[in-house]
Design a protein around this motif. Structure first.
Motif, short mmCIF file in Angstrom:
data_model
loop_
_atom_site.label_atom_id
_atom_site.label_comp_id
_atom_site.label_asym_id
_atom_site.label_seq_id
_atom_site.Cartn_x
_atom_site.Cartn_y
_atom_site.Cartn_z
N CYS A 455 92.81 -76.44 21.81
CA CYS A 455 92.93 -75.04 22.02
C CYS A 455 94.27 -74.71 22.74
O CYS A 455 94.11 -73.40 23.38
CB CYS A 455 91.89 -74.50 22.48
SG CYS A 455 90.15 -75.02 21.78
N VAL A 458 96.15 -71.31 21.94
CA VAL A 458 95.47 -70.05 22.02
C VAL A 458 95.42 -69.21 23.38
O VAL A 458 95.97 -69.69 24.24
CB VAL A 458 93.71 -70.33 21.95
CG1 VAL A 458 92.95 -69.02 22.04
CG2 VAL A 458 93.46 -71.05 20.59
N THR A 459 95.54 -68.01 23.24
CA THR A 459 95.74 -67.14 24.35
C THR A 459 94.85 -67.47 25.50
O THR A 459 93.70 -68.17 25.37
CB THR A 459 95.45 -65.60 24.12
OG1 THR A 459 94.17 -65.70 23.65
CG2 THR A 459 96.45 -64.97 23.06
N TRP A 461 92.74 -66.18 27.94
CA TRP A 461 91.30 -65.63 27.94
C TRP A 461 90.52 -66.31 26.95
O TRP A 461 89.40 -66.54 27.17
CB TRP A 461 91.20 -64.23 28.04
CG TRP A 461 91.75 -63.67 29.28
CD1 TRP A 461 92.67 -62.99 29.34
CD2 TRP A 461 90.96 -63.84 30.67
NE1 TRP A 461 92.91 -62.63 31.03
CE2 TRP A 461 91.86 -62.89 31.49
CE3 TRP A 461 89.94 -64.20 30.86
CZ2 TRP A 461 91.54 -62.96 32.91
CZ3 TRP A 461 89.47 -64.19 32.26
CH2 TRP A 461 90.22 -63.43 33.29
N ALA A 462 91.12 -66.18 25.75
CA ALA A 462 90.35 -66.99 24.55
C ALA A 462 90.02 -68.32 24.87
O ALA A 462 89.09 -68.81 24.63
CB ALA A 462 91.08 -66.83 23.29
N ARG A 463 90.96 -68.99 25.35
CA ARG A 463 90.93 -70.44 25.58
C ARG A 463 89.72 -70.65 26.58
O ARG A 463 88.87 -71.71 26.52
CB ARG A 463 92.08 -71.06 26.10
CG ARG A 463 92.26 -72.54 26.17
CD ARG A 463 93.68 -72.96 26.39
NE ARG A 463 94.06 -72.73 27.72
CZ ARG A 463 95.11 -71.80 27.87
NH1 ARG A 463 95.58 -71.16 26.98
NH2 ARG A 463 95.57 -71.76 29.17
N TYR A 464 89.84 -69.85 27.80
CA TYR A 464 88.67 -70.04 28.85
C TYR A 464 87.29 -69.89 28.35
O TYR A 464 86.51 -70.31 28.93
CB TYR A 464 89.01 -69.26 29.96
CG TYR A 464 90.35 -69.56 30.67
CD1 TYR A 464 90.86 -70.79 30.68
CD2 TYR A 464 91.16 -68.62 31.33
CE1 TYR A 464 91.95 -71.02 31.27
CE2 TYR A 464 92.34 -68.80 31.93
CZ TYR A 464 92.61 -70.10 31.96
OH TYR A 464 93.99 -70.46 32.49
N LEU A 465 87.30 -68.84 27.49
CA LEU A 465 86.03 -68.64 26.88
C LEU A 465 85.63 -69.67 25.93
O LEU A 465 84.30 -70.23 26.05
CB LEU A 465 86.05 -67.34 25.72
CG LEU A 465 86.03 -65.98 26.72
CD1 LEU A 465 86.38 -64.86 25.47
CD2 LEU A 465 84.72 -65.84 27.62
N ILE A 466 86.34 -70.26 25.12
CA ILE A 466 86.19 -71.63 24.30
C ILE A 466 85.57 -72.85 25.34
O ILE A 466 84.62 -73.48 24.97
CB ILE A 466 87.22 -71.95 23.55
CG1 ILE A 466 87.54 -70.85 22.47
CG2 ILE A 466 87.07 -73.38 23.00
CD1 ILE A 466 88.74 -71.06 21.75
#
Length: 498
Positions: A455, A458-459, A461-466
């Motif tokens: 990942c 990926v941006t 915030w999106a990466r941290y959510l993943i």
């Protein structure tokens, strides 16, 4: 989860919740010191703090585990007091003799280590070691008596004193001296020496505060009992020396074998020491587990009951360790912000450090069988093997790869000890470890970590959510698969913490 595991988990959580607070307070020094010091100065701190654990192992002589073993077998309260007095007496005598030798050869040691202009570094470090050694057996007694609250309170006081003095020495004292206040106490050339001064004061306060917890017992060596305890503990001493060398000799290897040496080598050591500190959560878990598990396994079990409990404990230890690994390794760029900017270059080795720490905890679990049966000689074989791997791979890798080579060597060392520990266990005290299930959790953890590494584009915030989702998947699967009653565990911990 069996009732035995709920008991062990409850005890671990009691130590854990409080120990986390103590350790996290202590680790406030990492972001602070890596901002007020350069890489080379922090390297000096790393060098001396690599020496302290080895000296503590030598002076305590394996008598903490020896105390648990003999106190657990004591037939009366009076016999238990004699065990405590003898163990404490031997360690106290060794501490006094050690500090006397440090004072006698202070100048020569300082010159040999390259600190001829700072001999105070040597005697202050020696005093820290002597004081901490003298307090080791009283702290073991608190653990044996399940006085977790008192144990942690004293540790907390030590950390608060250390923190307060470090902030004072590096934050407030220079400005006070510039205004003509406390000029006698400020010496700019002390540099990292103020870290040792703060630690020395904290160690002295801690020893003074733990003495009232000794129930009026004074150090007194019973010759017959002392010989029996030493026969049991000396193999653990030799093993401890090798084991501690395994954990800390890599710092010296970075200093000795980094091409260019001098300030550059100290800077590399500073970065490496700082990154190792970020493995605090894994180290914390292993430490709090050890605090609960040593008296638990060495005093309460026999035969098949011990084997079943030890097998179940290893499985749960691995589950929690993989969870911690995923959380820290996936979010390592956020953990890197804890360090000063100059120290973040080495953050990429953090997953290797975490895996090494996890294997170290597995080796701890695999050590209980020979401690419980009294076959402590096997500790020497295991840690000696690890030391050979440590030295060989550091010599091989550090000249080419610097501190990354040292991290890889540590991983190889821990893996070799885990394999040998398991093979010896299978031969002499077969414990029915559930390798299929443990392997399944390891494979799931590896797959989830690999998915997280894909990942990178990926941006943020999106990466941290993943990442959060991946960690949650592992935790949810483990809780469901093992039918872990989280509320029950919390209630057990609260009852034991009272």
């Amino acid at each position: 989860m069996s009732s035995q595991m709920r008991k062990l988990a409850g005890q671990t959580m009691v130590y854990g919740i409080s120990t986390v607070l103590v350790r996290l307070l202590n680790y406030l020094l990492v972001p602070y010191l890596t901002r007020v010091m350069g890489q080379a100065q922090y390297g000096v701190v790393g060098q001396f703090y690599a020496i302290i654990p080895l000296a503590l192992v030598i002076l305590t002589m394996g008598l903490e585990s020896g105390y648990f073993r003999f106190a657990g077998k004591a037939a009366s309260g009076e016999e238990k007091r004699r065990v405590f007095a003898s163990a404490w007496g031997m360690v106290s005598l060794a501490s006094v003799l050690f500090f006397g030798l440090v004072l006698l050869f202070n100048g020569a040691i300082a010159k040999g280590m390259g600190y001829a202009e700072h001999p105070s570094y040597i005697w202050m470090t020696g005093a820290i070691i002597a004081l901490d050694s003298a307090a080791a057996v009283p702290f073991a007694r608190l653990r044996e008596q399940a006085r977790a609250g008192r144990y942690v309170l004293l540790r907390l006081v030590s950390v608060v004193v250390n923190l307060a003095l470090c902030f004072f020495f590096y934050g407030l004292l220079p400005s006070l001296a510039a205004q003509g206040v406390l000029t006698w106490a400020y010496d700019p050339s002390m540099g990292p020496g103020y870290v040792f001064a703060a630690n020395l004061a904290a160690s002295g306060v801690t020893l003074a505060l733990i003495l009232p917890s000794c129930g009026g017992t004074v150090p007194r060596i019973d010759g017959t009992l002392a010989r029996r305890m030493l026969l049991y503990s000396l193999p653990l001493l030799l093993s401890g020396i090798a084991g501690t060398a395994n954990e800390f000799i890599d710092r010296q290897m970075v200093l000795w074998f980094t091409p260019g040496g001098g300030e550059y080598a100290l800077a590399q050591l500073g970065v490496y020491s700082a990154v190792i500190k970020l493995g605090v959560v894994m180290t914390l878990f292993t430490s709090m587990y050890r605090l609960a598990a040593e008296p638990f396994f060495l005093a309460e079990f026999k035969g098949d009951d011990f084997r079943k409990a030890n097998a179940e404990a290893l499985k749960y230890f691995v589950i929690v360790s993989i969870f911690i690994f995923l959380f820290i390794a996936l979010f390592r760029d956020l953990f890197a912000l804890i360090l000063g900017r100059d120290f973040r270059e080495g953050i990429w080795i953090l997953p290797i450090v975490l895996l090494s720490n996890m294997l170290s905890g597995i080796v701890l679990n695999l050590s209980f069988w020979y401690k419980q049966t009294g076959a402590t000689k096997y500790a020497i074989y295991i840690t000696g093997t690890g030391l050979v791997f440590t030295v060989a791979f550091n010599v091989l890798l550090v000249p080419s790869f610097g501190y990354a080579g040292a991290a890889a060597a540590r991983l190889v060392c821990e893996a070799s000890m885990a394999v040998l520990s398991y093979l010896l266990n299978r031969k002499y005290c077969p414990v029915p470890y559930d390798l299929r299930r443990i392997g399944g959790y390891a494979l799931l953890g590896a797959v989830l970590y690999g998915a997280g590494m894909l990942c990178g584009g990926v941006t943020a915030w999106a990466r941290y959510l993943i990442y959060l989702a991946l960690v949650a998947i592992f935790a949810g699967y483990a809780v469901r698969r093992e039918r872990i009653d989280l509320r029950g565990l919390l209630r057990s911990a609260m009852r034991r913490g009272r």
